[in-house]
Scaffold this motif. Structure first.
Motif, PDB file in Angstrom:
ATOM      1  N   TYR A 100      -1.041   3.819   8.803  1.00 28.85           N
ATOM      2  CA  TYR A 100      -0.648   4.481  10.050  1.00 28.85           C
ATOM      3  C   TYR A 100      -1.782   4.659  11.047  1.00 28.85           C
ATOM      4  O   TYR A 100      -1.536   5.068  12.188  1.00 28.85           O
ATOM      5  CB  TYR A 100      -0.042   5.855   9.725  1.00 28.85           C
ATOM      6  CG  TYR A 100       1.135   5.783   8.785  1.00 28.85           C
ATOM      7  CD1 TYR A 100       2.216   4.950   9.059  1.00 28.85           C
ATOM      8  CD2 TYR A 100       1.171   6.547   7.621  1.00 28.85           C
ATOM      9  CE1 TYR A 100       3.293   4.874   8.193  1.00 28.85           C
ATOM     10  CE2 TYR A 100       2.253   6.489   6.752  1.00 28.85           C
ATOM     11  CZ  TYR A 100       3.311   5.647   7.041  1.00 28.85           C
ATOM     12  OH  TYR A 100       4.382   5.579   6.191  1.00 28.85           O
ATOM     13  N   GLY A 101      -3.009   4.390  10.641  1.00 32.33           N
ATOM     14  CA  GLY A 101      -4.134   4.520  11.563  1.00 32.33           C
ATOM     15  C   GLY A 101      -4.844   5.858  11.411  1.00 32.33           C
ATOM     16  O   GLY A 101      -4.361   6.779  10.744  1.00 32.33           O
ATOM     17  N   GLY A 102      -6.001   5.953  12.050  1.00 33.93           N
ATOM     18  CA  GLY A 102      -6.780   7.171  12.002  1.00 33.93           C
ATOM     19  C   GLY A 102      -7.892   7.098  10.976  1.00 33.93           C
ATOM     20  O   GLY A 102      -7.925   6.207  10.117  1.00 33.93           O
ATOM     21  N   SER A 103      -8.826   8.042  11.088  1.00 35.72           N
ATOM     22  CA  SER A 103      -9.943   8.087  10.151  1.00 35.72           C
ATOM     23  C   SER A 103      -9.889   9.310   9.248  1.00 35.72           C
ATOM     24  O   SER A 103     -10.658   9.405   8.288  1.00 35.72           O
ATOM     25  CB  SER A 103     -11.267   8.094  10.924  1.00 35.72           C
ATOM     26  OG  SER A 103     -11.359   9.235  11.764  1.00 35.72           O
ATOM     27  N   GLY A 138      -7.540  10.730  -5.342  1.00 37.04           N
ATOM     28  CA  GLY A 138      -7.237  11.340  -4.053  1.00 37.04           C
ATOM     29  C   GLY A 138      -7.711  10.542  -2.849  1.00 37.04           C
ATOM     30  O   GLY A 138      -6.928  10.262  -1.923  1.00 37.04           O
ATOM     31  N   PRO A 139      -8.998  10.143  -2.804  1.00 39.79           N
ATOM     32  CA  PRO A 139      -9.467   9.382  -1.646  1.00 39.79           C
ATOM     33  C   PRO A 139      -8.688   8.091  -1.420  1.00 39.79           C
ATOM     34  O   PRO A 139      -8.416   7.716  -0.269  1.00 39.79           O
ATOM     35  CB  PRO A 139     -10.937   9.099  -2.003  1.00 39.79           C
ATOM     36  CG  PRO A 139     -11.323  10.224  -2.905  1.00 39.79           C
ATOM     37  CD  PRO A 139     -10.099  10.505  -3.719  1.00 39.79           C
ATOM     38  N   GLN A 140      -8.305   7.407  -2.503  1.00 45.83           N
ATOM     39  CA  GLN A 140      -7.540   6.171  -2.350  1.00 45.83           C
ATOM     40  C   GLN A 140      -6.162   6.447  -1.767  1.00 45.83           C
ATOM     41  O   GLN A 140      -5.651   5.673  -0.948  1.00 45.83           O
ATOM     42  CB  GLN A 140      -7.409   5.456  -3.696  1.00 45.83           C
ATOM     43  CG  GLN A 140      -6.642   4.147  -3.627  1.00 45.83           C
ATOM     44  CD  GLN A 140      -7.219   3.176  -2.614  1.00 45.83           C
ATOM     45  OE1 GLN A 140      -8.437   3.060  -2.473  1.00 45.83           O
ATOM     46  NE2 GLN A 140      -6.346   2.476  -1.891  1.00 45.83           N
ATOM     47  N   ALA A 141      -5.537   7.570  -2.158  1.00 43.96           N
ATOM     48  CA  ALA A 141      -4.226   7.924  -1.603  1.00 43.96           C
ATOM     49  C   ALA A 141      -4.335   8.186  -0.099  1.00 43.96           C
ATOM     50  O   ALA A 141      -3.460   7.773   0.671  1.00 43.96           O
ATOM     51  CB  ALA A 141      -3.676   9.156  -2.320  1.00 43.96           C
ATOM     52  N   VAL A 142      -5.392   8.859   0.325  1.00 42.46           N
ATOM     53  CA  VAL A 142      -5.585   9.099   1.758  1.00 42.46           C
ATOM     54  C   VAL A 142      -5.804   7.782   2.486  1.00 42.46           C
ATOM     55  O   VAL A 142      -5.237   7.546   3.561  1.00 42.46           O
ATOM     56  CB  VAL A 142      -6.777  10.051   1.998  1.00 42.46           C
ATOM     57  CG1 VAL A 142      -6.944  10.299   3.490  1.00 42.46           C
ATOM     58  CG2 VAL A 142      -6.571  11.372   1.267  1.00 42.46           C
ATOM     59  N   ARG A 143      -6.629   6.912   1.916  1.00 42.77           N
ATOM     60  CA  ARG A 143      -6.915   5.627   2.578  1.00 42.77           C
ATOM     61  C   ARG A 143      -5.649   4.793   2.739  1.00 42.77           C
ATOM     62  O   ARG A 143      -5.485   4.070   3.731  1.00 42.77           O
ATOM     63  CB  ARG A 143      -7.958   4.852   1.773  1.00 42.77           C
ATOM     64  CG  ARG A 143      -9.359   5.459   1.840  1.00 42.77           C
ATOM     65  CD  ARG A 143     -10.395   4.517   1.223  1.00 42.77           C
ATOM     66  NE  ARG A 143     -11.705   5.142   1.224  1.00 42.77           N
ATOM     67  CZ  ARG A 143     -12.227   5.791   0.183  1.00 42.77           C
ATOM     68  NH1 ARG A 143     -11.507   5.901  -0.941  1.00 42.77           N
ATOM     69  NH2 ARG A 143     -13.426   6.313   0.260  1.00 42.77           N
ATOM     70  N   GLU A 144      -4.736   4.883   1.773  1.00 42.55           N
ATOM     71  CA  GLU A 144      -3.487   4.131   1.875  1.00 42.55           C
ATOM     72  C   GLU A 144      -2.682   4.584   3.090  1.00 42.55           C
ATOM     73  O   GLU A 144      -2.126   3.751   3.825  1.00 42.55           O
ATOM     74  CB  GLU A 144      -2.668   4.308   0.599  1.00 42.55           C
ATOM     75  CG  GLU A 144      -1.423   3.436   0.546  1.00 42.55           C
ATOM     76  CD  GLU A 144      -0.675   3.562  -0.763  1.00 42.55           C
ATOM     77  OE1 GLU A 144       0.299   2.802  -0.963  1.00 42.55           O
ATOM     78  OE2 GLU A 144      -1.050   4.418  -1.594  1.00 42.55           O
ATOM     79  N   LEU A 145      -2.652   5.877   3.330  1.00 44.55           N
ATOM     80  CA  LEU A 145      -1.961   6.393   4.512  1.00 44.55           C
ATOM     81  C   LEU A 145      -2.686   5.986   5.787  1.00 44.55           C
ATOM     82  O   LEU A 145      -2.059   5.561   6.766  1.00 44.55           O
ATOM     83  CB  LEU A 145      -1.869   7.918   4.432  1.00 44.55           C
ATOM     84  CG  LEU A 145      -0.879   8.490   3.412  1.00 44.55           C
ATOM     85  CD1 LEU A 145      -1.116   9.988   3.224  1.00 44.55           C
ATOM     86  CD2 LEU A 145       0.558   8.245   3.844  1.00 44.55           C
ATOM     87  N   LEU A 146      -4.011   6.110   5.809  1.00 43.85           N
ATOM     88  CA  LEU A 146      -4.784   5.769   7.013  1.00 43.85           C
ATOM     89  C   LEU A 146      -4.707   4.274   7.309  1.00 43.85           C
ATOM     90  O   LEU A 146      -4.612   3.875   8.480  1.00 43.85           O
ATOM     91  CB  LEU A 146      -6.237   6.208   6.833  1.00 43.85           C
ATOM     92  CG  LEU A 146      -6.471   7.723   6.694  1.00 43.85           C
ATOM     93  CD1 LEU A 146      -7.938   8.009   6.397  1.00 43.85           C
ATOM     94  CD2 LEU A 146      -6.039   8.457   7.961  1.00 43.85           C
ATOM     95  N   ASP A 147      -4.756   3.449   6.276  1.00 42.29           N
ATOM     96  CA  ASP A 147      -4.660   1.999   6.493  1.00 42.29           C
ATOM     97  C   ASP A 147      -3.295   1.611   7.058  1.00 42.29           C
ATOM     98  O   ASP A 147      -3.177   0.645   7.816  1.00 42.29           O
ATOM     99  CB  ASP A 147      -4.895   1.255   5.173  1.00 42.29           C
ATOM    100  CG  ASP A 147      -6.340   1.335   4.694  1.00 42.29           C
ATOM    101  OD1 ASP A 147      -7.214   1.717   5.503  1.00 42.29           O
ATOM    102  OD2 ASP A 147      -6.592   1.047   3.505  1.00 42.29           O
TER     103      ASP A 147
END
Length: 433
Positions: A367-370, A356-365
């Motif tokens: 499109y931006g945001g924390s 899960g955390p890696q999937a979120v990081r892929e989106l944040l990396d």
């Protein structure tokens, strides 16, 4: 980067579409069109029993005339509340038991939107300015087809106001009004009262609850009122917006899916589609929903509807994602629209502790945001409080009192489960955690 234009505030009026056709054929690929596969066996029977063939000369009923302001919100009649009927709930492992409806905030005077609108003007050919942006509406919140003016209230506060987000509403208009009022965003008459505050809805306005069109009308009106006051009220596109657009545009037109043939009409009925919403749905609502963005970055928060990585299929920037989805939806192709609906119905991409955390990081990396802030998946499901892997449904959801932060603190879930005795969440960002 797209600059908002007048089309974000005023929608052209068109004649209502012809009455929709209802299909008795049900799709046979549950994971594709449905939210939770085990829901369909009983819902299919309800959909078939609910079929009403169009009658000759049928026409949608005109909106009711304005009436005086409505008194405080009455208690729900369980016999009329879809939350008391498990068939209206999404569920991953079977039909849950009925849940009691949520309680209103203690000692809070419930309010609902007034049905008394401002005077209507004939504004044919009129070009509004920032000081008198029009409101679309007539109904409790104004209805489609009318354009009236809102009062511009100059703001002395420098810079943007506080940021709020709203989880999935699913037609529960009274609960929405109560929560917006509790946060100081609207007054007792349901009018914008938050000055330059910023408000984002995360999508899923209709289906399951009693007044999805009323919710859409409210958001449309508040968008104009907030803009006139120096703030804004905006919304993202959810999978139920795609579903409603598809049901209205394509009805029972067959869609070839991986496991057979499906239709938008049947999928809409299976996922809580309300007949009264379809009867009141007009082209102005379809046009407004079709222009909603799918993603936005606000104060280091990536706002999305669905907890899925499917957004990555549509572009490497937020602007590309929104432009691509708009272009695809505007083609008016049933298969393309179905594919959009199918992808944004996916969920739980961030729930697994390892992946899960890696999937979120892929989106944040990309499109931006924390942090990602999303709706779509009810918090009780994310917590495993409703249904378990072995199909045990004896355990009911615990009280939801706020957003759920998970995936190593990178994701915030905002669907409090209002359709299942949970809470409709209206929250100010950033969170204090």
């Amino acid at each position: 980067m797209r600059t908002e234009t007048l089309r974000d505030f005023r929608v052209p009026v068109t004649e209502p579409a012809a009455p929709y056709a209802v299909s008795t054929g049900l799709p046979d690929e549950a994971p594709v069109y449905g939210e939770y596969p085990a829901y369909y066996e009983d819902a299919a029977q309800d959909a078939a029993q609910a079929v009403v063939p169009p009658q000759p000369g049928y026409a949608p009923q005109p909106p009711a005339p304005p009436v005086p302001p409505v008194p405080p919100v009455p208690q729900h009649d369980p016999r009329q509340d879809p939350r008391q009927d498990p068939r209206h709930e999404e569920h991953p492992h079977g039909r849950p038991q009925g849940h009691p409806q949520p309680h209103a905030q203690a000692d809070a005077e419930p309010v609902r939107a007034t049905t008394q609108g401002p005077e209507e003007d004939d504004l044919e050919g009129y070009t509004p300015t920032y000081r008198d942006l029009p409101v679309i509406g007539r109904s409790p919140l104004g209805g489609p087809g009318d354009t009236v003016q809102v009062q511009y209230v100059p703001q002395d506060t420098a810079g943007p106001g506080p940021l709020y987000v709203v989880g999935d509403v699913h037609g529960y208009l009274d609960e929405l009004v109560t929560e917006l009022h509790a946060q100081g965003l609207i007054d007792t008459e349901g009018r914008w009262s938050a000055g330059n505050a910023r408000l984002w809805f995360l999508g899923d306005f209709t289906d399951r609850g009693p007044d999805g069109i009323g919710v859409i009308d409210l958001v449309m009106r508040l968008s104009a009122e907030a803009a006139a006051a120096g703030g804004y009220c905006k919304a993202l596109m959810g999978n139920h917006e795609l579903l409603l657009i598809g049901a209205k545009r394509f009805g029972d037109t067959p869609v070839v899916s991986g496991a057979g043939t499906a239709t938008f009409q049947a999928a809409w009925l299976l996922n809580g589609g309300q007949r009264t919403d379809m009867e009141r749905l007009q082209d102005v609502h379809i046009q407004w929903m079709s222009r909603l963005d799918a993603a936005v970055l606000e104060e280091d928060h990536l706002l999305l509807h669905s907890d899925t990585t499917a957004y990555l299929d549509y572009g490497d920037s937020i602007e590309d994602v929104n432009d691509t989805i708009h272009e695809l939806l505007n083609r008016g192709d049933v298969d393309i629209t179905w594919d959009l609906f199918r992808k944004f119905t996916k969920r739980f991409a961030f729930r697994d502790e390892e992946t899960g955390p890696q999937a979120v990081r892929e989106l944040l990396d990309t499109y931006g945001g924390s942090r990602v802030v999303h709706g779509h998946s009810p918090i009780p499901y994310l917590l495993g409080e409703v249904g378990t892997e072995d199909g045990d449904e004896s355990r009911g959801p615990e009280a939801v009192d706020g957003p759920h932060v998970y995936a190593d603190g990178l994701a915030i879930a905002m669907d409090g489960g209002v359709t299942m005795a949970g809470k409709l969440l209206v929250v100010r960002l950033p969170l204090s955690d």
